[in-house]
Each structure stands twice: as structure tokens, then as C-alpha cells.
Design a protein around this motif. Structure first.
Motif, PDB file in Angstrom:
ATOM      1  N   ARG A  45       0.954  -1.299  -0.732  1.00 36.01           N
ATOM      2  CA  ARG A  45       0.244   0.028  -0.347  1.00 36.01           C
ATOM      3  C   ARG A  45       0.964   1.182   0.134  1.00 36.01           C
ATOM      4  O   ARG A  45       0.577   2.370  -1.052  1.00 36.01           O
ATOM      5  N   GLU A  49      -0.227   4.464  -2.225  1.00 33.72           N
ATOM      6  CA  GLU A  49      -0.571   5.760  -1.568  1.00 33.72           C
ATOM      7  C   GLU A  49      -0.946   7.338  -2.083  1.00 33.72           C
ATOM      8  O   GLU A  49      -2.015   7.666  -2.212  1.00 33.72           O
ATOM      9  N   ASN A  56      -5.517   4.534  -7.145  1.00 31.61           N
ATOM     10  CA  ASN A  56      -5.831   4.360  -6.142  1.00 31.61           C
ATOM     11  C   ASN A  56      -5.369   2.868  -5.481  1.00 31.61           C
ATOM     12  O   ASN A  56      -4.413   2.352  -6.320  1.00 31.61           O
TER      13      ASN A  56
END
Length: 380
Positions: A45, A49, A56
Motif C-alpha cells: 500500500r 497511496e 488508488n
């Protein structure tokens, strides 16, 4: 174009996912009206980010919530609700192929990576069947997927430099969007104030050297006694340097405390950082990173840090060099006819002695590191 939504699938290890970042960034910059969602494991992630406003991240726990065929079916139903229009499978393994098959049954544009498996088999074949030639890089393979999908990317105009580069138009505006200069201006770096006091600040007379001495497979790990010789020599040649030891795992837990006790210049990064983002900040301030053919090579590359990489059973010809890294900084033995014997380094040594790693003298590594450190000092 406003409703175009691309799903990018890449489930693999962190280093492999990191290699998608420069291409996803360029895609997002060249097509700012296209929505992009990266589907990967939760650990990735941090890499996406804040990459671009139209990117996304969607995590998929393949060992838990989405385990097995039942879990993949649940994941597919969740993906369908996102109303994707294009699917880019940058992994092409059983899980992503299953999802790809489901998407192919609907009204989606679907493309997947070509791993050039035949050429890979030739590259690692024993003599005389070995064909030692450069394969397309992973970056080129990703570009080819998006080109076939209808989104060719001009990396000469949209050339990723660092994950800490400011987002938005920089330089002149062309009819297709902002052109980012890739000239001599130094890349942006992370904010050291976000790190614990034990790490920063970096003083003007210090050299910061990163060392990531381990990898997932034995065929990619430089012998410990030789790595200790490298560290010993670095501390002697650069008494004002700080050496940061990167990596988290059993080998690191057993080895790093002994090194830190023997050489006070060493700092164990995992003892002071809590997140991958903090490690990336630290990497962005390194003068050089010494890494195996492993994830830290690619993470450091995302911060525009020069990497001296060590290659044993694997070879840069397989296409896994770090983004914009100098091939001359790849340390390897070119006179072993058995190299490479593995694409990923997991196969046992055919000779049984791992000569591809034991034959690399510490002086070979130190020479390249000294050249980079000397150049950095001259530029200051």
C-alpha cells in the motif's frame, strides 16, 4: 475517457511490486483522466497511496479473506462492483489468471504480461544450450501490457525519478500533459523529521551507506564472512560514515546485533523504523545502497539512490535490474559458464559450492562503492 478505469493486478513479493511503480506513475501522469486501481497485497500500500491523484490502492489478503477459489470468487464480485473497463494482469500466475478468466467472460479489455518463458529457459539452461542475452526488462514488459491495452506510455516525457518527487505539473505543458524534466536537478528526498531522533539529521561531513545483505534464497546471498570484510573496510576507509543495516527476518535478527556491537557505526534500521514509508525516507538520503538481487535494490531505486547490487545464481539479463540503475554497479562473475542457473535464485547450486558468490572478492564491491562515494563528495 472520463469513465475509463484500469485495474492493475500484481500480487507478488514487495520487490516485484516495487518495479511496477515507475510505470504506474508514468501511466497516471500521461493519462490524468483515467482512474487507476492497483490490486496487491497489503504490504504494498505504501508504494501507491500518494503516487498520483488518479491512482488508488486496493489490498487483497490472499492467505485470509480471499484464500482459495471461494475467496477469489468473492474478490471477483468485489472487483466487478468497481466498474473497471480495462484489466492489466502484470503477474500472470494462477490467482491472477483465474481472475483474468472471469473478466474475459465480460465486456472488459484484458491484457497480461508476457514473461518470455522460453527465453528464460534458454538463459538458465546448462551449456551448451544456454543463450546468454538480455531479455526485455520487467519495466518493458509492463509497458507492453499497457500499450496492447490501448495506453502507450512515453517514458521519455514521463520519466519517474523518485517516490518523493512532488506531484503535479513541473516544467512546460504539452498538449498531452505536463512534461517533467529529467535533467541534472537532484531528485527530492523524504522528510528526515518524520524519522526517530536516533537516525537523523544527516550531517554535511557524513556518508550514509545502506547495506541489505540478505535475500529470500541462498543463491542470492553474499557469504557472511566476506560481507563482514566489506563492512570492516568501509568503517576503516570512511570513519565518519554511518552504515544502516536493512532487512527484517530471522537471518537479520541473528546477525545484525553482532555487527552493530562489533562496528558502532552500524545502525539496525528495523530497531528504529515502524513503517515501510520511514525506510523509504531513510533510503532517499543514502549516498549508496549495497544490496543483493532483492527487494531493497528496488525500494532504493524508487528513491533515486545508487545501488551496488550483487548477483550470484541470478543475472541482470533476466530483466530485474533496479529502475534507472547503472549496469556497471551490478557486481557479478562473468567467467562462470553455469551462470545464471536460476531466474529467481531458488534452485540449488549445480556445482555445490556457490562459486558465483564466493568468487566475488570484497575488493570488487568496495571499488564500485568507493567510486560512487567519491563522486558524491565531489558534487557536494
Amino acid at each position: 475517457m472520463k469513465h475509463t478505469h484500469i485495474l492493475i493486478i500484481r500480487f507478488s513479493a514487495l520487490g516485484d511490486v516495487a518495479m511496477t511503480v515507475p510505470i504506474v506513475w508514468a501511466l497516471a501522469q500521461q493519462y490524468p483522466d483515467v482512474r487507476i486501481t492497483v490490486l496487491s497485497r497489503p504490504v504494498s500500500r505504501t508504494l501507491f497511496e500518494d503516487l498520483a491523484p488518479n491512482v488508488n490502492f486496493m489490498e487483497a489478503d490472499l492467505k485470509g479473506e480471499y484464500h482459495g477459489v471461494k475467496g477469489l470468487n468473492a474478490l471477483f464480485r468485489r472487483l466487478v462492483a468497481k466498474r473497471f473497463t480495462h484489466i492489466a494482469d502484470l503477474h500472470s500466475v494462477l490467482r491472477s489468471e483465474y481472475l483474468r478468466m472471469r473478466f474475459n467472460l465480460g465486456l472488459y479489455r484484458v491484457e497480461h504480461i508476457n514473461k518470455h518463458r522460453h527465453q528464460r529457459r534458454q538463459l538458465v539452461a546448462p551449456q551448451p544450450r544456454k543463450v546468454l542475452q538480455q531479455l526485455p526488462t520487467s519495466f518493458q514488459n509492463y509497458l507492453d501490457v499497457f500499450s496492447r491495452l490501448g495506453f502507450p506510455i512515453d517514458t521519455s516525457r514521463y520519466c519517474f525519478r523518485s517516490i518523493f518527487e512532488p506531484i503535479g505539473p513541473i516544467g512546460p505543458i504539452s498538449p498531452i500533459g505536463p512534461i517533467r524534466p529529467i535533467g541534472p536537478t537532484p531528485p527530492s528526498r523524504g522528510n528526515l523529521n518524520l524519522l526517530p531522533k536516533a537516525i537523523g539529521p544527516k550531517r554535511s561531513w557524513e556518508q550514509w551507506i545502506g547495506i541489505a545483505p540478505f535475500a529470500a534464497h541462498k543463491g542470492k546471498v553474499y557469504p557472511q564472512e566476506k560481507m563482514e570484510q566489506v563492512i570492516e573496510r568501509l568503517t576503516q576507509q570512511y570513519p565518519k560514515a554511518r552504515l544502516f543495516l536493512f532487512g527484517r527476518g530471522k537471518d537479520e535478527d541473528l546477525t545484525f546485533p553482532h555487527w552493530a556491537e562489533r562496528w558502532p557505526q552500524c545502525t539496525i534500521v528495523s530497531w528504529h523504523t515502524e513503517t515501510l514509508y520511514q525506510e523509504l525516507i531513510l533510503m532517499s538520503h543514502l549516498d549508496v545502497m549495497l544490496s543483493m538481487d532483492s527487494a531493497n535494490q528496488h525500494l532504493a531505486s524508487l528513491t533515486a539512490t545508487p545501488v551496488v547490487s550483487i548477483w550470484g545464481a541470478t543475472h541482470p539479463y533476466a530483466g530485474f535490474m533496479g529502475w534507472r540503475q547503472d549496469p556497471q554497479n551490478a557486481i557479478q562473475l562473468s567467467d562462470l559458464s553455469c551462470r545464471p542457473c536460476s531466474i529467481y535464485g531458488q534452485k540449488p547450486c549445480q556445482r555445490g559450492d556457490y562459486a558465483c558468490l564466493h568468487g566475488i572478492a570484497p575488493e570488487m564491491i568496495l571499488e564500485r562503492m568507493n567510486q560512487i562515494l567519491t563522486k558524491n563528495q565531489q558534487e557536494v
